[in-house]
Each structure stands twice: as structure tokens, then as C-alpha cells.
Enzyme design. Sequence first.
Site, PDB file in Angstrom:
ATOM      1  CD  GLU A 286     -49.235  10.480 -20.480  1.00 43.07           C
ATOM      2  OE1 GLU A 286     -48.269  11.111 -20.689  1.00 43.07           O
ATOM      3  OE2 GLU A 286     -50.406  11.006 -19.997  1.00 43.07           O
ATOM      4  CB  CYS A 320     -41.844   7.527 -25.131  1.00 45.02           C
ATOM      5  SG  CYS A 320     -41.892   6.778 -23.543  1.00 45.02           S
TER       6      CYS A 320
HETATM    7  P1  NAP Z   1     -49.422   3.458 -32.041  1.00 47.70           P
HETATM    8  O1  NAP Z   1     -48.856   3.223 -33.361  1.00 47.70           O
HETATM    9  O2  NAP Z   1     -49.852   4.797 -31.747  1.00 47.70           O
HETATM   10  O3  NAP Z   1     -49.955   2.455 -31.376  1.00 47.70           O
HETATM   11  C1  NAP Z   1     -50.106   2.095 -29.992  1.00 47.70           C
HETATM   12  C2  NAP Z   1     -51.569   1.513 -29.717  1.00 47.70           C
HETATM   13  O4  NAP Z   1     -52.740   1.874 -30.478  1.00 47.70           O
HETATM   14  C3  NAP Z   1     -51.739   0.352 -30.448  1.00 47.70           C
HETATM   15  O5  NAP Z   1     -51.958  -0.859 -29.630  1.00 47.70           O
HETATM   16  C4  NAP Z   1     -52.256   0.252 -31.643  1.00 47.70           C
HETATM   17  O6  NAP Z   1     -52.717  -0.801 -32.133  1.00 47.70           O
HETATM   18  C5  NAP Z   1     -53.440   1.368 -31.228  1.00 47.70           C
HETATM   19  N1  NAP Z   1     -54.025   1.942 -32.284  1.00 47.70           N
HETATM   20  C6  NAP Z   1     -53.830   2.291 -33.368  1.00 47.70           C
HETATM   21  N2  NAP Z   1     -54.691   2.857 -34.398  1.00 47.70           N
HETATM   22  C7  NAP Z   1     -55.597   3.222 -33.436  1.00 47.70           C
HETATM   23  C8  NAP Z   1     -57.009   3.474 -33.394  1.00 47.70           C
HETATM   24  N3  NAP Z   1     -57.452   4.179 -34.584  1.00 47.70           N
HETATM   25  N4  NAP Z   1     -57.763   3.369 -32.256  1.00 47.70           N
HETATM   26  C9  NAP Z   1     -57.262   2.617 -31.473  1.00 47.70           C
HETATM   27  N5  NAP Z   1     -56.137   2.052 -31.132  1.00 47.70           N
HETATM   28  C10 NAP Z   1     -55.198   2.200 -32.126  1.00 47.70           C
HETATM   29  O7  NAP Z   1     -47.907   3.540 -31.042  1.00 47.70           O
HETATM   30  P2  NAP Z   1     -46.727   2.481 -30.816  1.00 47.70           P
HETATM   31  O8  NAP Z   1     -45.810   2.366 -32.113  1.00 47.70           O
HETATM   32  O9  NAP Z   1     -47.337   1.018 -30.593  1.00 47.70           O
HETATM   33  O10 NAP Z   1     -45.659   2.936 -29.966  1.00 47.70           O
HETATM   34  C11 NAP Z   1     -44.711   4.034 -30.067  1.00 47.70           C
HETATM   35  C12 NAP Z   1     -45.184   5.279 -29.861  1.00 47.70           C
HETATM   36  O11 NAP Z   1     -45.611   5.366 -28.318  1.00 47.70           O
HETATM   37  C13 NAP Z   1     -44.269   6.179 -29.845  1.00 47.70           C
HETATM   38  O12 NAP Z   1     -44.812   7.538 -30.373  1.00 47.70           O
HETATM   39  C14 NAP Z   1     -43.653   6.677 -28.495  1.00 47.70           C
HETATM   40  O13 NAP Z   1     -43.041   7.718 -28.115  1.00 47.70           O
HETATM   41  C15 NAP Z   1     -45.131   6.451 -27.559  1.00 47.70           C
HETATM   42  N6  NAP Z   1     -44.803   5.995 -26.320  1.00 47.70           N
HETATM   43  C16 NAP Z   1     -45.247   6.996 -25.384  1.00 47.70           C
HETATM   44  C17 NAP Z   1     -45.076   6.838 -23.920  1.00 47.70           C
HETATM   45  C18 NAP Z   1     -45.280   7.778 -23.048  1.00 47.70           C
HETATM   46  O14 NAP Z   1     -45.215   7.365 -21.770  1.00 47.70           O
HETATM   47  N7  NAP Z   1     -45.505   9.020 -23.406  1.00 47.70           N
HETATM   48  C19 NAP Z   1     -44.406   5.476 -23.756  1.00 47.70           C
HETATM   49  C20 NAP Z   1     -44.163   4.589 -24.610  1.00 47.70           C
HETATM   50  C21 NAP Z   1     -44.313   4.861 -25.946  1.00 47.70           C
HETATM   51  P3  NAP Z   1     -52.020  -1.703 -33.470  1.00 47.70           P
HETATM   52  O15 NAP Z   1     -50.652  -2.063 -32.954  1.00 47.70           O
HETATM   53  O16 NAP Z   1     -52.930  -2.695 -33.700  1.00 47.70           O
HETATM   54  O17 NAP Z   1     -51.965  -0.574 -34.504  1.00 47.70           O
END
Ligand code: NAP
Length: 523
Positions: A286, A320
Site C-alpha cells: 500500500e 496518504c
Molecule cells: P517509507 O519511507 O516508504 O517507509 C515505510 C517503511 O518502509 C518504514 O518502516 C521504513 O523503515 C521501511 N523501509 C525503508 N526502506 C526499506 C527497505 N529498503 N526495505 C524494507 N523496508 C524499508 O514511508 P513512510 O515515510 O514511513 O510513510 C509515508 C508514506 O506512506 C507516504 O508515501 C504515504 O502515502 C504512504 N502511506 C500509504 C498508505 C496506504 O494505505 N496506501 C497509508 C499510510 C501511508 P525506516 O523508517 O527504517 O526507513
Amino acid sequence: MLTPYRPEPYVNFADAEPRQRMLAALSDVRSRLGQTYPLRIGDKKIDTDKQIASIMPAASATVVGRVGKATRDHAEQAIQTAQAAFKTWSRVAPETRARILFKAAAIMRRRVYELSAWMCFEESKSWIEAYADTCEAIDFLDFYGREMIRLGGPQPVTPYPGEDNELRYVPLGVGVVIPPWNFPLAICTGMTSAAIVAGNTVVLKPASTSPVIAAVMAEIFEQAGLPPGVLNYCPGSGGEIGDYLVEHPRTRFVSFTGSMEVGLRIFEKCGKVAPGQIWLKRSVLEMGGKDCILVDETADLEAAAEGIVAAAFGFQGQKCSACSRAILHRDVYDTVLERVIARSKKLTVGDTTSEENFYMGAVIDEASYKKINEYIAVGAKEGRLVLGKSGGQDAHPALPKGGYFIPPTIVADVDRNARIAQEEIFGPVLAVIKAKDFDDGLEIVNGTKFGLTGALYSNDRFRLERARHEFHVGNLYFNRKCTGALVDVQPFGGFNMSGTDSKAGGRDYLLLFMQGKAIAERL
Ligand code: NAP
């Protein structure tokens, strides 16, 4: 007796009792800041050499807590522990697994103010946003528990003479759960509990900016009676252990919510079969959005302005589902823009752990703060900056110091293909775009690579009906804001680059974490 699922009601913080309870919880949590939370792998609580400090966004010198930072060895240990626990947990009756979720929901309900207060500190959520986050976590537990009872027994099949046929759902195996920081209790609980109640065991790698509330959640699952090894709490850097966990041959599925960039990376990695891997890894992804509200010339313009402001600036635009594009019919463009600006000017911004119950807090961290301000500078060139200022904190002397505060920012007259109309900013920045007519409006709506949420304000029945087919998003709303989906009321998930449309909080969701087994016996 199990009552039908109902979403948890909210409170009104204008009332004396909730206000007093919130203030007491904030004071209690304040006295517990700075503690250390170990990794939880099986029945072991492991202190690590390195730690992740969770920083308070509204006061960056304050550490909310420190959590263990897993190495690859810990990640390996967590996978092996989860694999061992799967043998027994997968055989536990679905009703028993569901009861652990109901117990966790009951604990969260009793601790609702405390959990919400943690999110005011760790995330700078406003009181009501934090409270809604906790309610959503409770909803996921209550709903998925009931769903597992529904799906736990034999499923209907067509009878066939001379045979006893059945279809049942069985769990997949070890899952890696990777939630984002922005709904740090709700989404983390939802993703974790769905996988677990379906009979899987998981390694949870929380987001590095919200690991404390995830540690509290893991503790609650333990109190609720979840056996050791079913949920392994394993914070660590995405880059360092994220790839390792995703690529591991024993990982059966990855449940991810976060940005498009990381989601695509996981998607690709899950498509590669590692040596020794004997299944096709499933990925539930997601991702981000560039959500919008379209207002036509027949709409209730005041209601539209109210919806745009709430969806654009609630939780600092870091949902999001947040409205980052307002697409206004040219006949009502000036009026709606004026009303949106007027309403946005009244929003209060400050440290949400103070007594004032501010509408908006700080953005999550320094990297986000810089990125959003860069986008504001881009927006100032791409359109007309009508609210907010380009130039970061220095441009806003009235904002509190020491935190990552960005006030509501509105850029008008933005071209549909401008960067701020196409890229996810994830902050309190609204791009306002003019549409020639309704058809043009729909074209702008669908003119990005995302497809998560959107809303249409219109009083034209035939346009609403057209939008049901042509407004291409996973969550579509009419004459209301595009944020605030409730569990099993508006199952949630997006199209295109917004993800796999898993519909979290919906009746198909648990099936993503199970596989169907058909069994036929000749009589
Ligand atoms: P993110 O930077 O993509 O991080 C999400 C998760 O992925 C974190 O736990 C992060 O860990 C981890 N991660 C980072 N690099 C990784 C890798 N190489 N392998 C595996 N995991 C990895 O996103 P965010 O800033 O936390 O959240 C914001 C984003 O989420 C926005 O784009 C928002 O639109 C989206 N979102 C979508 C939904 C939906 O339902 N569609 C809901 C909520 C949020 P670290 O923190 O340690 O880097």
C-alpha cells in the site's frame, strides 16, 4: 457473546472530561520519556549495542524513547524464531487467535488516552487525530478477530454426489510486516493483527520515526496472551535489515505500507526467487497518493471549502489520503479559493503536547521538513503562493522554535502537470488547479500515476453517477472530505501506483494472508 462489529466512537475534546483525561495522560507520558525498549524476539528481550532514538517532532531536542536497533544477525534470529513458532501457532484454533485480538482491543480501550498521548509526543498528532488513530487500531482488532471466526471454518462449496468436499483457508507462514510512521498505532496494529490472526507468525520492522508506540503495541499483544515468537518486534534501518528480511528465503509474504519508492523496491525483490525458496512470495503493498477534491459549479461551496481544508491540513497533510490537489471549476474557482484561504488562516499550529489542543503540530522529522520546504519553494515558482511563505521556519517568526513546524501552505493557479500537482509532498501544502468544465476536472483528477483517494463536491446527480465509473481511485467520496476512512465502513486501498488495493479493514483483507485448500473425500 460476540456482538456485531461497530467502529469505536470518538470523544469531543471541548468537553471537560476527555480534556482532563488527555491532559493527565500527556503528563503521565511526559514523565516516561527517554526510556529504552529492547528488541523482542521469541521470549527474549534483547538490548542492542546501537539504538534508534525516537525524536519528538515538536521539540527536536527531546528523545521520546530509544529502541534497540537490530542487525542482520538479529533479523536472521527473528525469522528463525518466527518459523519455529509457526509450527504451533498455525494449529491454534481461529477462535482462540481471535480472542487474543479481542483482549488486545480491550487493553487498548482501557489505555486509549495514554496511547493517544504517546502519539502526540512521537508524531505531533493533534489530540483528536491521535485519539482517532487509537480508535482505528481497536477497530482493526475487533474487526479482524470477527473476520477470522467467519473465515476459520469450512467455506461453502457445491455438493457433489459420492464425495465429501470442503474448502478451508490455511495460513501462509512467516511474514515480514513493514508499516509507515503516519498511523503508527492504527496501521501497525492492523497489518500485524491481520497476519497473526490468520495463523501466520511475523517479524515486525516498525518505521524508524515511530518505534516507541510500536513497542507499546508489542507489549500489549504480549499482555493479551500472544505466545512468544508469533510477533517479533525488530526495529532497524530499512536499508540495513529491510532488504535482508524481504529477500530472505524463509519469508513467505511481505506486508508493506509506505512510499511508492520503497514499495516498488520490495515488489521487485519479492519477484526474485532466492536460493532455497520453495514458494512465490506474496507482497501486499500500500503506497502513496496525490489525492484530490474536485468541486463543480453546482456544489455547496462552503461545505467544499470546509472539506478541502480538513483533508489538506489535518495531521499536517501527512495522511496518504490527504487532499493535496483542489481542482475547482472556473465559475467557482475564486470563491472557493477565497473561502479555503480564510478557513486555513484560522488553523492553529503548535506543540500538541501542550494544554492548548492545537489543530496542527509539527511535521515528522528534519528530512521531511526540508523536503516539504523545498517543494514550497518549487511551488512558489510554479504557481501563486497565497498562504504560507517560502523560506522555512525563518519565514514564520510566530511559529514555535525547536520543532519542525510548517503552517498551512496554499499555492494557487497551479498547472495540472506541475511538480507540486504530480508528486507526493506529504506535508501541509495544497495545490489549487482550475478546471474548464466537469470533463476537464475528471481529466485532471485522473492525470497522475496515483489513485488512492478523492472526493467530488457536486449537486448534479448525473455527474455523481459518472464519477462512480470515471473517477479512478480506490476510495471515492461524494460531498465529504477524502480522509477519515473507517474500518469496514470504507475499506481502504488504492489503484495504480498507490498500491495493490488490498482494502485494509475490508472483508477480503484476511484472505491476502491465507491460502485456500480444497479437500475431497470419496465416500
Ligand atoms: P517509507 O519511507 O516508504 O517507509 C515505510 C517503511 O518502509 C518504514 O518502516 C521504513 O523503515 C521501511 N523501509 C525503508 N526502506 C526499506 C527497505 N529498503 N526495505 C524494507 N523496508 C524499508 O514511508 P513512510 O515515510 O514511513 O510513510 C509515508 C508514506 O506512506 C507516504 O508515501 C504515504 O502515502 C504512504 N502511506 C500509504 C498508505 C496506504 O494505505 N496506501 C497509508 C499510510 C501511508 P525506516 O523508517 O527504517 O526507513
